[in-house]
Design an enzyme around this catalytic site. Structure first.
Site, PDB file in Angstrom:
ATOM      1  N   ARG A 193      46.080  49.664  36.327  1.00  0.00           N
ATOM      2  CA  ARG A 193      45.702  48.248  36.419  1.00  0.00           C
ATOM      3  C   ARG A 193      44.200  48.056  36.634  1.00  0.00           C
ATOM      4  O   ARG A 193      43.781  47.137  37.331  1.00  0.00           O
ATOM      5  CB  ARG A 193      46.492  47.548  37.535  1.00  0.00           C
ATOM      6  CG  ARG A 193      47.988  47.553  37.346  1.00  0.00           C
ATOM      7  CD  ARG A 193      48.423  46.821  36.079  1.00  0.00           C
ATOM      8  NE  ARG A 193      49.857  46.928  35.910  1.00  0.00           N
ATOM      9  CZ  ARG A 193      50.474  47.902  35.247  1.00  0.00           C
ATOM     10  NH1 ARG A 193      49.757  48.850  34.660  1.00  0.00           N
ATOM     11  NH2 ARG A 193      51.780  47.941  35.146  1.00  0.00           N
ATOM     12  N   SER A 270      52.513  39.435  39.255  1.00  0.00           N
ATOM     13  CA  SER A 270      52.617  40.374  40.373  1.00  0.00           C
ATOM     14  C   SER A 270      51.323  40.316  41.179  1.00  0.00           C
ATOM     15  O   SER A 270      50.260  40.650  40.663  1.00  0.00           O
ATOM     16  CB  SER A 270      52.855  41.796  39.855  1.00  0.00           C
ATOM     17  OG  SER A 270      54.088  41.869  39.174  1.00  0.00           O
ATOM     18  N   GLU A 374      46.198  42.274  42.942  1.00  0.00           N
ATOM     19  CA  GLU A 374      45.892  42.456  41.525  1.00  0.00           C
ATOM     20  C   GLU A 374      44.990  41.357  40.970  1.00  0.00           C
ATOM     21  O   GLU A 374      44.119  41.631  40.146  1.00  0.00           O
ATOM     22  CB  GLU A 374      47.199  42.526  40.720  1.00  0.00           C
ATOM     23  CG  GLU A 374      46.988  42.883  39.271  1.00  0.00           C
ATOM     24  CD  GLU A 374      48.275  43.239  38.564  1.00  0.00           C
ATOM     25  OE1 GLU A 374      48.343  43.032  37.341  1.00  0.00           O
ATOM     26  OE2 GLU A 374      49.216  43.726  39.221  1.00  0.00           O
TER      27      GLU A 374
END
Length: 382
Positions: A193, A270, A374
């Site tokens: 990520r 998320s 994130e």
């Protein structure tokens, strides 16, 4: 003073602290660039979390306008926040004092074995176009909100597939030199990520190109839940169209497909990444989890730097169940998926931040694992 710096994890320009720029100043500065300038735009209207204060907005509908706008703002030392789909962004209630450059480009070109998309193109529309054209590879990334240009920045991934595996090249504007060039995946420092684009303000993504499967078959199915939904074994492929449909069903069941009428989808997706625990610490972490919740089976996944754990599983076992802290809270966990922090319609950024801190600190206290957010944050500190 001009140049570039990263503040609060966002690519902005470094300027001498002072007052916010006005709409008239920005219009004069950007005259001739092709950008459309508006002022006092609530960023809550442009993000999927539906929070964020006001800012001056410069909308760029062409790559030429985007390049000219960023060059002009950088040359003048005006802080810049790049925004496209707004799906991975948490903006503070005070907004942004510089100029928000909205990337509204939308071009998509399909080839025999790939696709080229401008940075502002809607990501799921790009995926849908490739599947409809009989190209496989991106179908596991269906239903992810946001823009094509954001996918290499975050190394977006889902259901066992990451952008890094499929990216052929990315077209970049070098902010230091003003030059435009193509870069291959080997230059982007991809990780879980993340990429060098996420942690550096040196370049602006203008377009992305992916290498796809011309036979219309999916990428190998690596995610157990998805393989089961398709009655397939892990490692097998299925028609990309069938995989896309299954992924969209799974995402919708978890509130991960945008629906304006469903507050469970008013989120940044998320919110926390799945933590990777170094191999030499995993037994210590297992012991902490077992001490708190008993002898349970802990879902683990192999990772390059250790063992990956499920952030959603940890959140729930730490006492934060679906819908926490309750129906009266303006910001709460999704009722479908504990990994999504949602705006129930009246939340401010401060409410989302408070919820994120409580969940993060609760998991750390119980299990000794610090969850990392994130989304990119602007004007807030978690």
């Amino acid at each position: 003073m001009t140049g570039h710096a990263t503040v609060w994890g966002v690519r902005i320009s470094r300027v001498v602290p002072g007052r916010a720029v006005t709409g008239d100043e920005v219009r004069e500065l950007l005259s001739g660039t092709g950008a459309t300038v508006r002022e006092a735009v609530r960023l809550a209207e442009l993000t999927t979390l539906r929070v964020g204060g006001p800012a001056v907005l410069a909308e760029c509908g062409t790559t030429e306008a985007l390049v000219a706008t960023v060059r002009a703002l950088d040359a003048a030392g005006v802080p810049v926040l790049l925004l496209a789909g707004g799906s991975n962004l948490l903006v503070g209630d005070d907004g942004f004092d510089g100029v928000v450059v909205r990337v509204a480009t939308s071009g998509v070109e399909l080839g025999a074995d790939g696709v080229l998309a401008e940075a502002g193109a809607d990501w799921d529309a790009v995926v849908a176009a490739t599947v409809a054209a009989g190209l496989g590879g991106l179908e596991c990334l269906s239903g992810i909100p946001g823009s094509a240009g954001a996918t290499p920045v975050q190394n977006v991934g889902a259901y066992g597939v990451e952008v890094a595996e499929l990216l052929r090249r990315v077209r970049l504007l070098d902010r230091a030199t003003g030059e435009i060039r193509w870069a291959g995946p080997g230059e982007l420092g991809f990780g879980y990520r993340t990429s060098v684009l996420k942690h550096s303000d040196a370049a602006v993504v203008l377009a992305v190109e992916f290498a796809l499967r011309p036979d219309g078959s999916s990428a190998p199915l690596r995610y157990r839940e998805l393989a089961a939904a398709l009655a397939a074994d892990e490692g097998e492929s299925r028609p990309a169209a069938a995989v896309r449909e299954a992924v969209l069903r799974l995402r919708a069941s978890k509130g991960m497909v945008l629906d304006p009428a469903d507050h469970d989808t008013w989120s940044a997706g998320s919110f926390f990444t799945n933590p990777v625990v170094p191999a030499d610490r995993i037994e210590q972490v297992r012991a902490a989890i077992h001490a708190h919740v008993g002898e349970v089976t802990i879902p683990t996944y192999p990772a390059a730097d250790g063992v990956k754990l499920s952030a959603g599983w940890l959140i729930e076992r730490a006492g934060f169940g679906k819908g926490w802290p309750g129906a009266e809270a303006p910001a709460r966990l999704s009722t479908k998926h504990t990994l999504a922090l949602t705006n129930r319609g009246t939340a401010r950024a401060a409410d989302v931040v408070a919820l994120a801190r409580t969940v993060r600190d609760g998991v750390a206290e119980r299990f000794g694992i610090r969850l990392e957010p994130e989304p990119v944050t602007v004007g807030v500190r978690l």
